[in-house]
Write a protein that holds these residues in place. Structure first.
Motif, PDB file in Angstrom:
ATOM      1  N   ASN A 247       0.835  -1.207   0.000  1.00  2.00           N
ATOM      2  CA  ASN A 247       0.000   0.000   0.000  1.00  2.00           C
ATOM      3  C   ASN A 247       0.867   1.254   0.000  1.00  2.00           C
ATOM      4  OD1 ASN A 247      -2.613  -1.399   0.389  1.00  2.00           O
ATOM      5  ND2 ASN A 247      -1.709  -1.965   2.366  1.00  2.00           N
ATOM      6  N   VAL A 248       0.560   2.189  -0.864  1.00  2.00           N
ATOM      7  CA  VAL A 248       1.262   3.474  -0.924  1.00  2.00           C
ATOM      8  C   VAL A 248       0.220   4.584  -0.893  1.00  2.00           C
ATOM      9  CG1 VAL A 248       2.827   4.955  -2.231  1.00  2.00           C
ATOM     10  CG2 VAL A 248       3.103   2.461  -2.311  1.00  2.00           C
ATOM     11  N   ARG A 249       0.423   5.541  -0.016  1.00  2.00           N
ATOM     12  CA  ARG A 249      -0.482   6.683   0.080  1.00  2.00           C
ATOM     13  C   ARG A 249       0.323   7.978   0.007  1.00  2.00           C
ATOM     14  NH1 ARG A 249      -3.158   2.707  -0.363  1.00  2.00           N
ATOM     15  NH2 ARG A 249      -4.557   1.784   1.199  1.00  2.00           N
TER      16      ARG A 249
ATOM     17  N   GLU B 216      -0.417  -2.769   8.593  1.00  5.68           N
ATOM     18  CA  GLU B 216      -0.900  -2.302   7.294  1.00  5.68           C
ATOM     19  C   GLU B 216      -1.560  -0.940   7.456  1.00  5.68           C
ATOM     20  OE1 GLU B 216      -3.617  -3.946   3.542  1.00  5.68           O
ATOM     21  OE2 GLU B 216      -3.433  -5.118   5.393  1.00  5.68           O
ATOM     22  N   LEU B 217      -1.362  -0.066   6.485  1.00  6.36           N
ATOM     23  CA  LEU B 217      -2.022   1.233   6.511  1.00  6.36           C
ATOM     24  C   LEU B 217      -3.529   1.039   6.604  1.00  6.36           C
ATOM     25  CD1 LEU B 217       0.073   3.092   3.785  1.00  6.36           C
ATOM     26  CD2 LEU B 217      -0.025   3.675   6.216  1.00  6.36           C
ATOM     27  N   SER B 218      -4.145   1.716   7.541  1.00  8.86           N
ATOM     28  CA  SER B 218      -5.563   1.480   7.832  1.00  8.86           C
ATOM     29  C   SER B 218      -6.490   2.432   7.090  1.00  8.86           C
ATOM     30  CB  SER B 218      -5.808   1.616   9.338  1.00  8.86           C
ATOM     31  OG  SER B 218      -5.510   2.938   9.768  1.00  8.86           O
ATOM     32  N   PHE B 219      -5.941   3.328   6.286  1.00 10.54           N
ATOM     33  CA  PHE B 219      -6.780   4.289   5.571  1.00 10.54           C
ATOM     34  C   PHE B 219      -6.516   4.195   4.076  1.00 10.54           C
ATOM     35  CE2 PHE B 219      -2.890   6.344   6.954  1.00 10.54           C
ATOM     36  CZ  PHE B 219      -2.440   6.999   5.815  1.00 10.54           C
ATOM     37  N   ALA B 220      -7.564   4.408   3.295  1.00  7.52           N
ATOM     38  CA  ALA B 220      -7.448   4.427   1.838  1.00  7.52           C
ATOM     39  C   ALA B 220      -7.020   5.807   1.376  1.00  7.52           C
ATOM     40  CB  ALA B 220      -8.794   4.057   1.209  1.00  7.52           C
ATOM     41  N   GLN B 221      -6.606   5.887   0.101  1.00  8.60           N
ATOM     42  CA  GLN B 221      -6.192   7.191  -0.414  1.00  8.60           C
ATOM     43  C   GLN B 221      -7.338   8.205  -0.338  1.00  8.60           C
ATOM     44  OE1 GLN B 221      -2.854   8.193  -1.629  1.00  8.60           O
ATOM     45  NE2 GLN B 221      -4.028   9.927  -0.920  1.00  8.60           N
TER      46      GLN B 221
END
Length: 447
Positions: A220-222, A319-324
């Motif tokens: 995941n990349v934000r 894991e990143l818990s927020f979406a873009q």
């Protein structure tokens, strides 16, 4: 999550990491030099260990001593902050080799971005615009002349391992090439142990735009929007703001997406910043800072996302818990670097004791610092001791709030950069967002 984290740094960034550790219920272990025995970061930490003499190379740059402390303290991970060893691929690899978790990108990725020609190749593969130039080191002055014959003067000769303006030489004619080629090589060798240089077209009056990113171990990349860092002196940032006041919405979205593509192509993990130059409606990749940035604060206040806690969470495998689409910046923010310097004397560092230190408070004001009243600013390290951050509904309110905060501050014992910041905030060029990276050096008369 980790049980114990060692913070391989000092000052306000060490304090900032300690605060994040406390909120995550993680023990924070500090290190200190002779001078810093009673420093704020030492007072706040759960434990603190002495690592050497006051000069940085014998303490905060002493890898062996820091690793020894990590073993003695029984920590799980090491957070490097920024500066000192934060972008040392050798130290990152050393941390991993000793079975500690490095709170940052993998050492091989750091190495990729530490060499600018390699970084340019990565970005070109990701279809990120780069300044027209070479993607391999140049071997002779003749190669530079050939490039200039095709693209025109001026051109920039840059150290392959460079940054912060070191190893950068601007060439405006054929007869300057040989001397500046050699100068850039010497500076590259002296500062970065790398004499390789490359050449690119020189942008005369760019803006400095950077995009904050977070990337985890799960692919995941934000992006967390952009910052404008054009108010700088000799390529050292002084004031940073978000959002950039000059980008239209289409270009802004393109810059964000380019940053995400670039770090994804590199296999980047943890927090980082993709820096761009922007001129005449076009943007070009400059470099990646593979660490937390001084100016991360303004991103945090507009997004509400704690970057330092996410550094720790990502390093722990979360894991990143927020979406873009969950990243929704609100308002505008400005950061002022408060240095113990005399702006009217070429920003000369002026260490000393903070006889009075009463930073501003109130709505929309955040203070990150590494000192309390009565503490001293040591002559051995960077002169920045605090950051004043203001947040408003829009840029105009942020500027007015910044002026209020700067006037409210009561600091005596050392000169500071506050008068400079006030001057900038009342200067028409800055207020109208017409400034570029040349503004302070070539247009503003420091009072």
């Amino acid at each position: 999550m980790f049980d114990r984290v060692l913070i391989a740094n000092r000052g306000e960034i060490a304090v900032r990491v300690i605060q994040a550790c406390r909120e995550l219920d993680v023990d924070a272990v500090a290190i200190y030099s002779d001078t810093d025995e009673n420093a704020k970061h030492v007072r706040l930490a759960d434990e603190a260990y002495h690592v050497g003499a006051s000069v940085a190379r014998k303490s905060y740059l002493n890898q062996e001593a820091i690793i020894d402390v990590a073993r003695e303290a029984g920590v799980d991970a090491i957070h490097p902050g920024y500066g000192f060893l934060a972008e040392s691929t050798e130290f990152a690899a050393n941390v991993a080799a000793n079975d500690f978790i490095w709170v940052g990108p993998p050492s091989d990725v750091m190495n990729d971005f530490g060499e600018k020609t390699r970084a340019r190749k990565i970005m070109r593969r990701a279809d990120v615009p780069i300044v027209p130039g070479t993607t391999d080191p140049v071997e002779s002055a003749d190669e530079i002349r050939e490039f200039a014959a095709e693209h025109g003067y001026p051109v920039a000769i840059k150290a392959d391992g460079g940054g912060g303006g070191r190893g950068l030489k601007v060439v405006r004619s054929d007869n300057e090439v040989e001397e500046q080629f050699q100068n850039a090589q010497r500076e590259g060798e002296a500062y970065f142990d790398n004499s390789n240089v490359y050449v690119e077209r020189f942008l005369e009056n760019p803006r400095h735009i950077e995009v904050q990113v977070l990337a985890d171990h799960h692919g995941n990349v934000r992006h967390l929007t952009e910052r404008d860092c054009s108010t700088q002196r000799r390529q050292q940032k002084l004031i940073e703001e978000t959002p950039s006041p000059v980008l239209d919405e289409d270009t802004r979205a393109e810059v964000w997406d380019a940053a995400r593509r670039g770090v994804a192509e590199a296999g980047y993990i943890n927090a980082g910043t993709v820096e761009f130059l922007y001129e005449d409606g076009s943007f070009y990749f400059l470099e990646v800072n593979a660490r937390i940035q001084v100016e991360h604060t303004i991103t945090e206040v507009v997004t509400g996302i704690d970057l330092v806690k996410w550094q720790l969470r990502i390093a722990a495998g979360e894991e990143l818990s927020f979406a873009q689409n969950d990243v929704e910046p609100r308002g505008a923010a400005i950061e002022f670097r408060i240095n113990a310097e005399e702006p009217s004397e070429e920003f000369a560092p002026m260490p000393g004791k903070l006889e009075t230190y009463r930073p501003p408070h109130g709505i929309g004001t955040r203070i990150d610092d590494g000192v309390d009243e009565g503490d001293s600013i040591a002559p051995f390290y960077d002169s920045m001791f605090a950051k004043f951050v203001v947040h408003g509904e829009n840029r105009d309110e942020a500027i007015r709030r910044g002026l209020r905060a700067l006037h409210e501050a009561d600091i005596h014992g050392v000169p500071t950069t506050i008068p400079f910041h006030v001057q900038v905030l009342t200067d028409e060029t800055f207020v109208e967002a017409e400034h570029t990276t040349k503004y302070v050096d070539e247009e503003l008369t420091i009072e």
